[in-house]
Write an enzyme that holds these catalytic residues in place. Structure first.
Site: not given
Lengths: 294, 132
Positions: A91-92
């Protein structure tokens, strides 16, 4: 130079990856909607709570015998950092930005000669911090099996923090989480839980209390009941904000990944075609020069 | 027709009611009390029990709430419930689970104060349970 077959395989594998990231993005978008509405549903409660507590705290201000949860226990030596992160990666920069903020905070406190203890909520936070701070992570919990966060989970964390405070395990407690702004922006945030802090901006003029409350049972009893609950409420809010942020971050990360995969496929296809053409030309030349030689 | 006042019932998970009510019966820790319009400002803790609401449009609703507190101010009544459900949605199993948890809390309580608190809570829950 990679052969035609190699290139073909590369393209196929990138395409498969793109399919996965696309699906993940779609799943994240659906989950984001749910997480966002849960975070919104929880907002009235925590806002009211903050307002009431803020009012009570102001009226208690300067008075003797304010509860320790509100005024602190007078010391500032041992800090507990509650670091709330997600259970999953991909998720980044979501997890790492929370962890980074907590790490900087911890280093700064240690630099000042303070003792630091860490309580990680969520698996990723533990993974990110155990390398440097493994020995001072006093507690950890994760909610991997939990499908929909409810107040119970937050209460577990809140109760544990309160127990530790009652045992004198720390003096100041700070909560780290990520505030949800939008899909592309999540802001890692530190919020001090003990002693309680209230946002100063909630004084909206008309919100000022110009009347006197009757308290039942008593002002102090109510504060004594509200303050511990406030901890759980703040944790709950943080967990919900985190959940929304995580999905938002994952959505934009997966969107990027999908786009990158698309670019890569284009590039690979181009060089595949070029090479195929080169080969055809080469074969043609071979045939023609062979015919000429006869 | 009785005067109406703004009423909100919120739990950490969601907002259950937000609207105009004419009377609300609240299980305060020190006894039930009823709130009408223009009630004196009052802040009270709530014990587990049933809240009875009469909305301005004449509809009546009942909610089971598990502790929390009430904030009566000139701006209206706000109930901050720890957990609240509509009476019709009350899950017997959930209630039983809470009673069970309260029992465990009582058994785990370390000092007298915590013990008394847990015993009170358990008592209120069992009263509530027997009411259904």
């Amino acid at each position: 130079m990679a052969s035609l077959k190699d290139l073909k395989n590369r393209i196929a594998s990138v395409k498969a990856t793109q399919k996965i990231t696309k699906a993940m993005k779609m799943v994240a978008a659906a989950k984001l909607r749910r997480a966002q509405s849960a975070a919104e549903a929880a907002r009235p409660y925590s806002a009211k709570m903050a307002k009431v507590l803020g009012g009570l705290a102001r009226s208690m201000d300067g008075r003797e015998g304010a509860p320790e949860l509100l005024a602190g226990n007078g010391r500032d030596q041992v800090h507990l950092l509650v670091v709330a992160t997600a259970e999953r990666g991909l998720c980044g920069g979501f997890n790492s930005s929370i962890a980074r903020m907590a790490r900087q905070h911890a280093r700064r406190l240690m630099g000042e000669g303070k003792e630091v203890k860490i309580y990680t909520v969520g698996k990723k936070g533990y993974d990110a911090l155990k390398g440097e701070f493994g020995s001072i992570i006093v507690e950890r919990i994760d909610f991997r099996g939990v499908r929909q966060l409810s107040f119970n989970e937050a209460e577990q964390v809140g109760k544990r923090v309160l127990e530790m405070f009652a045992d004198g395990a720390f003096d100041v407690c700070t909560l780290f989480y990520s505030e949800f702004q939008s899909v592309i922006s999540q802001i890692p945030t530190a919020h001090q839980l003990i002693p309680a802090s209230f946002p100063a901006s909630e004084e909206e003029g008309e919100g000022k209390m110009d009347f006197v409350y009757d308290y039942e049972p008593g002002e102090e009893e109510i504060l004594g009941e509200l303050l511990p609950r406030n901890i759980s409420v703040q944790v709950f809010r943080a967990l919900l904000e985190n959940a929304a942020s995580e999905q938002g971050a994952r959505m934009s990360a997966m969107d990027n990944a999908t786009r990158n995969a698309g670019e890569m496929i284009d590039k690979l296809t181009l060089s595949y075609n070029r090479q195929r053409q080169a080969q055809i030309t080469k074969e043609l030349i071979e045939i023609i020069s062979g015919a000429e030689a006869l | 027709m009785a005067e109406a006042f703004p009423f909100e019932l919120v739990s950490p998970e969601k907002q259950l009611v937000s609207g105009e009510a004419t009377e609300v019966l609240i299980p305060g820790t020190e006894g039930y009390f009823q709130v009408f319009a223009n009630h004196a400002p009052l802040m009270s803790t709530i014990k587990p029990g049933v809240v009875e609401v009469k909305m301005a449009d004449g509809e009546a609703a009942r909610f089971v709430i598990f502790g929390g507190f009430a904030d009566v101010s000139p701006a209206g009544l706000t109930l901050l419930a720890q957990h609240a459900v509509d009476v019709n949605d009350l899950d017997k199993a959930d209630l039983e689970r809470r009673v069970q948890e309260a029992r465990e809390d009582l058994a785990d309580a370390k000092d007298d104060e915590a013990k008394a608190k847990a015993a009170d809570y358990l008592d209120q829950l069992t009263t509530l349970q027997s009411a259904f």
